[in-house]
Design an enzyme around this catalytic site. Sequence first.
Site, PDB file in Angstrom:
ATOM      1  NE  ARG A 156      -1.614  -1.296  -9.344  1.00 53.03           N
ATOM      2  CZ  ARG A 156      -1.155  -2.153  -8.426  1.00 53.03           C
ATOM      3  NH1 ARG A 156      -1.548  -2.045  -7.159  1.00 53.03           N
ATOM      4  NH2 ARG A 156      -0.327  -3.127  -8.771  1.00 53.03           N
ATOM      5  CE  LYS A 180      -3.369  -3.537 -11.804  1.00 53.83           C
ATOM      6  NZ  LYS A 180      -2.535  -3.775 -13.006  1.00 53.83           N
ATOM      7  CG  HIS A 251       0.200   4.334 -13.912  1.00 53.11           C
ATOM      8  ND1 HIS A 251      -0.468   3.702 -12.878  1.00 53.11           N
ATOM      9  CD2 HIS A 251       1.062   3.410 -14.413  1.00 53.11           C
ATOM     10  CE1 HIS A 251      -0.031   2.462 -12.760  1.00 53.11           C
ATOM     11  NE2 HIS A 251       0.899   2.264 -13.670  1.00 53.11           N
ATOM     12  NE  ARG A 254       1.836   1.623  -9.891  1.00 51.68           N
ATOM     13  CZ  ARG A 254       1.845   0.800  -8.845  1.00 51.68           C
ATOM     14  NH1 ARG A 254       1.748   1.293  -7.625  1.00 51.68           N
ATOM     15  NH2 ARG A 254       1.960  -0.501  -9.013  1.00 51.68           N
ATOM     16  CG  HIS A 277       4.890  -4.134  -9.473  1.00 53.77           C
ATOM     17  ND1 HIS A 277       6.020  -3.422  -9.826  1.00 53.77           N
ATOM     18  CD2 HIS A 277       3.836  -3.418  -9.950  1.00 53.77           C
ATOM     19  CE1 HIS A 277       5.660  -2.338 -10.484  1.00 53.77           C
ATOM     20  NE2 HIS A 277       4.347  -2.315 -10.568  1.00 53.77           N
ATOM     21  CE1 TYR A 286       8.173   2.561 -13.027  1.00 50.04           C
ATOM     22  CE2 TYR A 286       7.960   0.461 -11.899  1.00 50.04           C
ATOM     23  CZ  TYR A 286       7.388   1.559 -12.499  1.00 50.04           C
ATOM     24  OH  TYR A 286       6.030   1.664 -12.580  1.00 50.04           O
TER      25      TYR A 286
END
Length: 305
Positions: A156, A180, A251, A254, A277, A286
């Site tokens: 990120r 995150k 992004h 990414r 994730h 994806y």
Amino acid sequence: MSGPLGAAAQLQAFEQHLRVEKGRSVHTVRAYLGDLDALDVFLADRGVRSSAEVRLPDLRAWLGSIGAAGASRSTVSRRAAAAKTFFRWAQQTGRITADPSLRLAAPGKEKHLPGVLRAPQAGELLDLAAVAADDDDPVHLRNRAMLELLYASGMRVGELTGLDVDDVDLEAGTARLLGKGDKERVVPFGTPATEALTLWLAGGRPRLATAESGAALFLGRRGRRVDQRQVRSTLQALLAHLPDTPQMGPHGLRHSAATHLLEGGADLRTVQELLGHASLATTQIYTHVSVDRLRAAYQQAHPRA
């Protein structure tokens, strides 16, 4: 706020729960508290006097009113998540005896297929960054290293700008990231990124570093840690020189990295771990991108498509 959901002290305790125990970002905490404020007003208008009186139909009616007002499915989903998180916490801490949101369902989030570069386009972008860096301008050396690292690792942009020098191991070809929820992970990168980082650290960063730079890996012209806006403008300025490429921010690199990994044969679990994730479902978007490309190629090439 002092309504059906409780006095300000209760909401402050919930905010602390979100920040400390759940590790939610500042933006998520602010959004959840705003959602609960809206719910509090709605419940008061329905004559509900306390959180213990809230029932499932009240919450369903609230979500229904939000949808009827034209809110997107993602907004309705987030507000449902805020309510569910609050009532689960209230029950676990003994503030209510039963959780009214257990069977609360919200519409699934809309899945937008991200705009991505094709692999040759990504190569052209990074080649252009390398050509620009040939002038030995330290900022151009930095730009090349940033973009190479973004695409090589799928990190990120916030993880990129948060990197310190010691977070990167050039010998191992790895970077240590804080993602995150303050979750740490280590991601690999390849030879082009290693070369770009080596040039930046040897010939670029020392010329920009000041007493204010600290340990920051990437610096601006004034020696301060680079911010996300600078990364975005760098990428968009280079994309403007490439025809037929989608407009995107960092992004997008990414997204591109994840798509190209899957197209190259990487499995979903590997890509999930690389991207950081929490849920495999997030990574699965994806596969839709890859399937869309496969379908387009099939329709163009197969005689009975």
